[in-house]
Write an enzyme that holds these catalytic residues in place. Structure first.
Site, PDB file in Angstrom:
ATOM      1  CG  LEU A  35      -2.095  -0.977   1.212  1.00  0.00           C
ATOM      2  CD1 LEU A  35      -2.868  -0.886   2.527  1.00  0.00           C
ATOM      3  CD2 LEU A  35      -3.023  -0.732   0.031  1.00  0.00           C
ATOM      4  N   GLY A  36       2.021   1.191   0.630  1.00  0.00           N
ATOM      5  CA  GLY A  36       2.888   2.361   0.690  1.00  0.00           C
ATOM      6  C   GLY A  36       4.169   2.038   1.430  1.00  0.00           C
ATOM      7  N   GLY A  38       8.032   4.098   3.065  1.00  0.00           N
ATOM      8  CA  GLY A  38       8.758   5.334   3.329  1.00  0.00           C
ATOM      9  C   GLY A  38       9.921   5.049   4.248  1.00  0.00           C
ATOM     10  N   GLY A  41       9.300   2.433   7.024  1.00  0.00           N
ATOM     11  CA  GLY A  41       9.138   1.028   6.685  1.00  0.00           C
ATOM     12  C   GLY A  41       8.162   0.875   5.536  1.00  0.00           C
ATOM     13  CB  VAL A  43       1.489   0.352   4.882  1.00  0.00           C
ATOM     14  CG1 VAL A  43       0.076  -0.106   5.247  1.00  0.00           C
ATOM     15  CG2 VAL A  43       2.002   1.332   5.929  1.00  0.00           C
ATOM     16  CE  LYS A  58       3.329   3.332   9.767  1.00  0.00           C
ATOM     17  NZ  LYS A  58       2.752   4.620  10.213  1.00  0.00           N
ATOM     18  CG  ASP A 150       4.501  13.690   8.995  1.00  0.00           C
ATOM     19  OD1 ASP A 150       4.847  14.594   8.213  1.00  0.00           O
ATOM     20  OD2 ASP A 150       4.805  12.486   8.822  1.00  0.00           O
TER      21      ASP A 150
END
Length: 376
Positions: A35-36, A38, A41, A43, A58, A150
């Site tokens: 899913l993503g 960065g 780490g 997801v 996550k 953030d």
């Protein structure tokens, strides 16, 4: 409240550290897709093998993640993110040989960044829907004693394509109000002006290293306050409406920010002037002319006066004078884009013309009726 929240979160972290299980992901979950990812780490979208429930896992690399940081984000998301527009952990946390992992609600339609059209943005209805939800979510988080720190499109997840339901996530930088943290400068429009001192310190440190001079530099510390999130929400409003950022960074090194700051200071100066006595009439005219002359910087063309007022509240260069996320609610329902303003004015003119025709026809009808009665 903030001190109590921080202490309570620390206690939750301590207790959960005593019961962190270890097992293989594949035994309990069917991993579907990424899913993503960065610096934190990654997801992954996964399905729980026994429950059949979709969820986001996550993953935090153990080599680069402190256990306390992992537990803080997990427990904060689990215990405090009770607002419908905050991403909540699902009570599943564990470790593998390489990662710390916890499960959270999945945003099945990606993040907000993925739907923003570059140099166009989103349609105004969606923008106002998103900001309405985020206003409630961030206000709720602040009321519990925490600041997100953030807020950006990549951390806002979609539960449907029309943005009727969005969720703010990623609480890795979230801290209790009043906490003292080391100021870190990063080149981003979301970085607040008050963090600029860290940039200057960084420049000085690099200069001393290049000159090979031995000089010790002390870290710059700032206190976590809700106005940090207000700034990010202001930048987000602009980003969603235009598909651009208002500036690259909020320092005087950036020409776009410098123009904004100059315009803002002139607006602020005019707002604070007190007019007295017989000078009032003349001064009002002068004031009106100054306001016309002090036009917003070119990057704000196309935004309505209403949303410019909101942006002036959220993007106040002096942190303590910024508006709160809750203030956004006062600006909903009216046009945020000039093209919407002009369209509403056009519709109002057409409606007025139609009303005049009806009144004229009614007047003619009444006159004929009177004449008919007179003949009788």
């Amino acid at each position: 409240m903030a001190a109590e929240a921080a202490q309570e979160l620390d206690e939750l972290c301590y207790l959960s550290a005593q019961s962190l299980p270890t097992f293989k992901v594949s035994k309990h979950f069917q991993v579907v897709k990424l899913l993503g990812e960065g610096t934190y780490g990654k997801v992954m979208l996964a399905v729980h093998r026994k429950r059949g429930t979709p969820m986001a896992l996550k993953f935090f690399p153990r080599k680069s993640t402190q256990l306390i940081s992992f537990l803080r984000e997990y427990n904060l998301s689990l215990s405090y993110c009770t607002h419908p527009s905050l991403t909540r952990a699902l009570g599943i946390f564990f470790s593998t040989s390489s990662y710390y992992v916890f499960a959270q609600q999945a945003g099945l339609y990606g993040d907000l960044y993925s739907v923003i059209v570059s140099e166009v943005g989103l349609d105004e209805d969606r923008v106002q829907r998103v900001m309405s939800q985020l206003s409630g979510a961030v206000t709720h988080l602040h009321s519990l004693g925490f600041v997100h720190r953030d807020i950006k499109p990549e951390n806002i997840f979609l539960c449907d394509k029309a943005c009727r339901w969005v969720k703010l996530g990623d609480f890795g930088l979230t801290r209790a109000i009043g906490t003292t943290v080391r100021a870190v400068w990063y080149e981003s429009p979301f970085c607040t002006p008050e963090a600029g001192a860290a940039k200057e310190a960084q420049k000085e440190m690099e200069r001393s290293q290049n000159e090979e001079t031995e000089k010790e530099w002390e870290d710059i510390w700032i206190t976590v306050k809700p106005y940090i999130d207000s700034w990010s929400l202001g930048v987000l409003v602009y980003c969603l409406l235009t598909g651009c950022f208002p500036w690259e960074e909020s320092t005087h090194d950036d020409p776009a920010y410098r123009k904004f700051k100059k315009w803002f200071d002139q607006e602020d100066e005019m707002k604070n002037v007190e007019w007295k006595g017989n000078e009032e009439t003349v001064s009002s005219k002068i004031m009106e002319q100054k306001q016309k002359d002090n036009r917003p910087p070119s990057q704000f063309e196309g935004l309505s006066p209403l949303v410019m007022t909101l942006l002036k509240e959220l993007l106040h260069p002096e942190a303590k004078h910024r508006g709160s996320p809750e203030d956004i609610l006062s600006y909903l329902g009216e046009p945020w884009l000039m093209e919407t303003v002009r369209e509403e004015e056009r519709k109002a003119e057409e409606a007025e013309k139609e009303a005049m025709k009806i009144r004229e026809r009614r007047g003619v009808g009444e006159e004929l009726l009177r004449e008919e009665k007179g003949e009788r």
